[in-house]
Design a protein around this motif. Structure first.
Motif, mmCIF file in Angstrom:
data_model
loop_
_atom_site.group_PDB
_atom_site.id
_atom_site.type_symbol
_atom_site.label_atom_id
_atom_site.label_comp_id
_atom_site.label_asym_id
_atom_site.label_seq_id
_atom_site.Cartn_x
_atom_site.Cartn_y
_atom_site.Cartn_z
ATOM 1 N N THR A 197 0.726 -1.275 -0.126
ATOM 2 C CA THR A 197 0.024 0.113 0.082
ATOM 3 C C THR A 197 0.849 1.179 -0.061
ATOM 4 O O THR A 197 2.099 1.230 0.581
ATOM 5 C CB THR A 197 -0.765 0.089 1.252
ATOM 6 N N GLY A 198 0.339 2.109 -0.578
ATOM 7 C CA GLY A 198 0.812 3.512 -0.454
ATOM 8 C C GLY A 198 -0.095 4.401 0.121
ATOM 9 O O GLY A 198 -1.183 4.284 0.296
ATOM 10 N N SER A 199 0.360 5.408 0.935
ATOM 11 C CA SER A 199 -0.219 6.113 1.960
ATOM 12 C C SER A 199 -0.908 7.545 1.227
ATOM 13 O O SER A 199 -1.326 7.350 -0.167
ATOM 14 C CB SER A 199 0.426 6.605 3.125
ATOM 15 N N SER A 200 -0.690 8.566 1.763
ATOM 16 C CA SER A 200 -1.641 9.676 1.222
ATOM 17 C C SER A 200 -1.108 10.384 -0.059
ATOM 18 O O SER A 200 0.367 10.164 -0.358
ATOM 19 C CB SER A 200 -1.222 10.830 2.504
ATOM 20 N N VAL A 201 -1.817 11.007 -0.703
ATOM 21 C CA VAL A 201 -1.697 11.675 -1.908
ATOM 22 C C VAL A 201 -2.332 13.058 -1.568
ATOM 23 O O VAL A 201 -3.678 13.114 -1.149
ATOM 24 C CB VAL A 201 -2.169 11.317 -3.205
ATOM 25 N N GLY A 225 -2.196 11.099 -9.045
ATOM 26 C CA GLY A 225 -1.550 10.500 -7.931
ATOM 27 C C GLY A 225 -2.250 9.170 -7.559
ATOM 28 O O GLY A 225 -3.660 9.409 -7.321
ATOM 29 N N GLY A 226 -1.756 7.946 -6.848
ATOM 30 C CA GLY A 226 -2.520 7.034 -6.330
ATOM 31 C C GLY A 226 -2.205 6.716 -5.211
ATOM 32 O O GLY A 226 -0.950 6.525 -4.761
ATOM 33 N N SER A 227 -3.268 6.355 -4.368
ATOM 34 C CA SER A 227 -3.104 5.581 -3.009
ATOM 35 C C SER A 227 -3.600 4.493 -2.900
ATOM 36 O O SER A 227 -4.706 4.305 -3.475
ATOM 37 C CB SER A 227 -3.245 6.817 -1.885
ATOM 38 N N VAL A 256 -6.048 10.925 -7.101
ATOM 39 C CA VAL A 256 -6.277 12.368 -7.156
ATOM 40 C C VAL A 256 -5.907 12.558 -8.909
ATOM 41 O O VAL A 256 -4.959 12.089 -9.255
ATOM 42 C CB VAL A 256 -5.331 12.857 -6.371
ATOM 43 N N VAL A 257 -6.604 13.224 -9.405
ATOM 44 C CA VAL A 257 -6.610 13.683 -10.959
ATOM 45 C C VAL A 257 -6.556 15.223 -11.083
ATOM 46 O O VAL A 257 -7.368 15.961 -10.290
ATOM 47 C CB VAL A 257 -7.789 13.189 -11.698
ATOM 48 N N GLY A 258 -5.355 15.637 -11.451
ATOM 49 C CA GLY A 258 -5.336 17.018 -11.645
ATOM 50 C C GLY A 258 -4.725 17.515 -13.075
ATOM 51 O O GLY A 258 -4.169 16.497 -13.714
ATOM 52 N N GLY A 259 -4.812 18.720 -13.348
ATOM 53 C CA GLY A 259 -4.480 19.373 -14.857
ATOM 54 C C GLY A 259 -5.199 20.526 -15.125
ATOM 55 O O GLY A 259 -5.723 21.372 -14.211
ATOM 56 N N ASP A 286 -12.318 19.959 -5.856
ATOM 57 C CA ASP A 286 -12.151 21.052 -4.944
ATOM 58 C C ASP A 286 -10.692 21.776 -5.088
ATOM 59 O O ASP A 286 -10.119 21.513 -6.073
ATOM 60 C CB ASP A 286 -12.230 20.569 -3.436
ATOM 61 N N TYR A 287 -10.712 22.844 -4.488
ATOM 62 C CA TYR A 287 -9.143 23.604 -4.545
ATOM 63 C C TYR A 287 -8.206 22.653 -3.975
ATOM 64 O O TYR A 287 -6.996 22.916 -4.078
ATOM 65 C CB TYR A 287 -9.228 25.113 -4.078
ATOM 66 N N VAL A 288 -8.429 21.829 -2.793
ATOM 67 C CA VAL A 288 -7.624 20.860 -2.396
ATOM 68 C C VAL A 288 -8.215 19.575 -2.179
ATOM 69 O O VAL A 288 -9.438 19.388 -1.699
ATOM 70 C CB VAL A 288 -7.042 21.510 -1.149
ATOM 71 N N VAL A 289 -7.714 18.460 -2.478
ATOM 72 C CA VAL A 289 -8.033 17.169 -2.140
ATOM 73 C C VAL A 289 -7.038 16.270 -1.731
ATOM 74 O O VAL A 289 -5.798 16.543 -1.722
ATOM 75 C CB VAL A 289 -8.719 16.307 -3.566
#
Length: 265
Positions: free
Chosen positions: A53-57, A98-100, A157-160, A181-184
């Protein structure tokens, strides 16, 4: 007299005890989804929990683009097994993800996305997938897997930026639920980083690049101090009109001198 030479016996292709009758398929074998057709020595088995597992994004939107950050640790249970794994990926010149969660499932969805990018390039129609379209597509894929009782144990998390260079930042979970949102954030960052970013948000404008960068740096430090499944190395993806790339790895500026004053153990 009616010709019954083509009629099948009543229980032809009938169900085994405890199963349901197949009314539509007739004698045709049922086609299972591809991921359900590989049988092991004890039959087909589905994942019921994440293993590596990967933790936070953490993703933050600023006035000209987005930043997405994640540490480079993939844990095997409580063992810090893989310590140099990038969990932020560039998809094209407009999208970062980014994936967790389960890293095998992250690799699986990344391969699917890469194949979709190849198919889009083969069309050669000049249309490039945008981040909002990617997030919507992921909701369909993850909800479909969840509905087949074989989910991908990931939060993405998807950004662009879109064709008008308007930033987009969103999150999709393993059941296909999504928001923007402006932060996820995913993982422990939902509890530790979101309040920190939200209390610094200016009321009348977006973050600047410098403000977002400082918040990423501070949030990754807090996550390293407080989350036992994180480490001080992290990478940051930046996507704006001028650049879409992965930077780093960077190292948290840690300071453990305060530990001498901790009591009660």
């Amino acid at each position: 007299m009616m010709n019954n030479s083509f009629a099948q016996p009543m229980w032809q292709n009938g169900p085994a005890p405890g199963q349901f009758y197949n009314f539509i398929a007739g004698n045709a074998p049922a086609q299972l989804p591809r991921e359900l057709t590989t049988a092991g020595p004890y039959g087909t088995k589905h994942s019921t929990a994440a293993i590596t597992t990967g933790s936070s994004v953490l993703g933050i939107k600023f006035d000209g683009g987005v930043l997405v950050a994640a540490d480079t640790l993939v844990s095997y249970g409580s063992l810090a097994r893989y310590q140099d794994i990038d969990r932020v990926f560039k998809i094209n010149d407009k999208i970062l993800i980014g994936g967790s969660g389960d890293f095998a499932d992250i690799q699986s969805i990344k391969r699917n996305i890469d194949q979709k990018m190849i198919e889009d390039q083969c069309c050669n129609d000049g249309v490039i997938m945008k981040p909002k379209a990617m997030a919507t597509w992921l909701t369909r894929v993850l909800y479909n897997r969840r509905s087949r009782m074989n989910p991908l144990y990931i939060d993405v998390v998807v950004g662009g930026v879109d064709e008008n260079n308007v930033p987009f930042l969103g999150s999709v979970d393993l059941r296909g639920r999504a928001y923007d949102d402006y932060v996820v954030a995913t993982g422990f960052a939902r509890h530790l980083a979101l309040p920190l970013v939200r209390e610094r948000k200016p009321k009348d404008r977006d973050f600047t690049f410098e403000e977002a960068s400082n918040l990423i740096r501070e949030s990754m430090k807090v996550l390293y101090y407080r989350d036992t499944r994180s480490m001080p190395r992290y990478t940051v993806g930046i996507c704006s009109a001028a650049d879409c790339s992965i930077k780093g790895p960077f190292k948290v500026e840690e300071n453990w001198t305060f530990a001498e004053t901790v009591e009660g153990y």
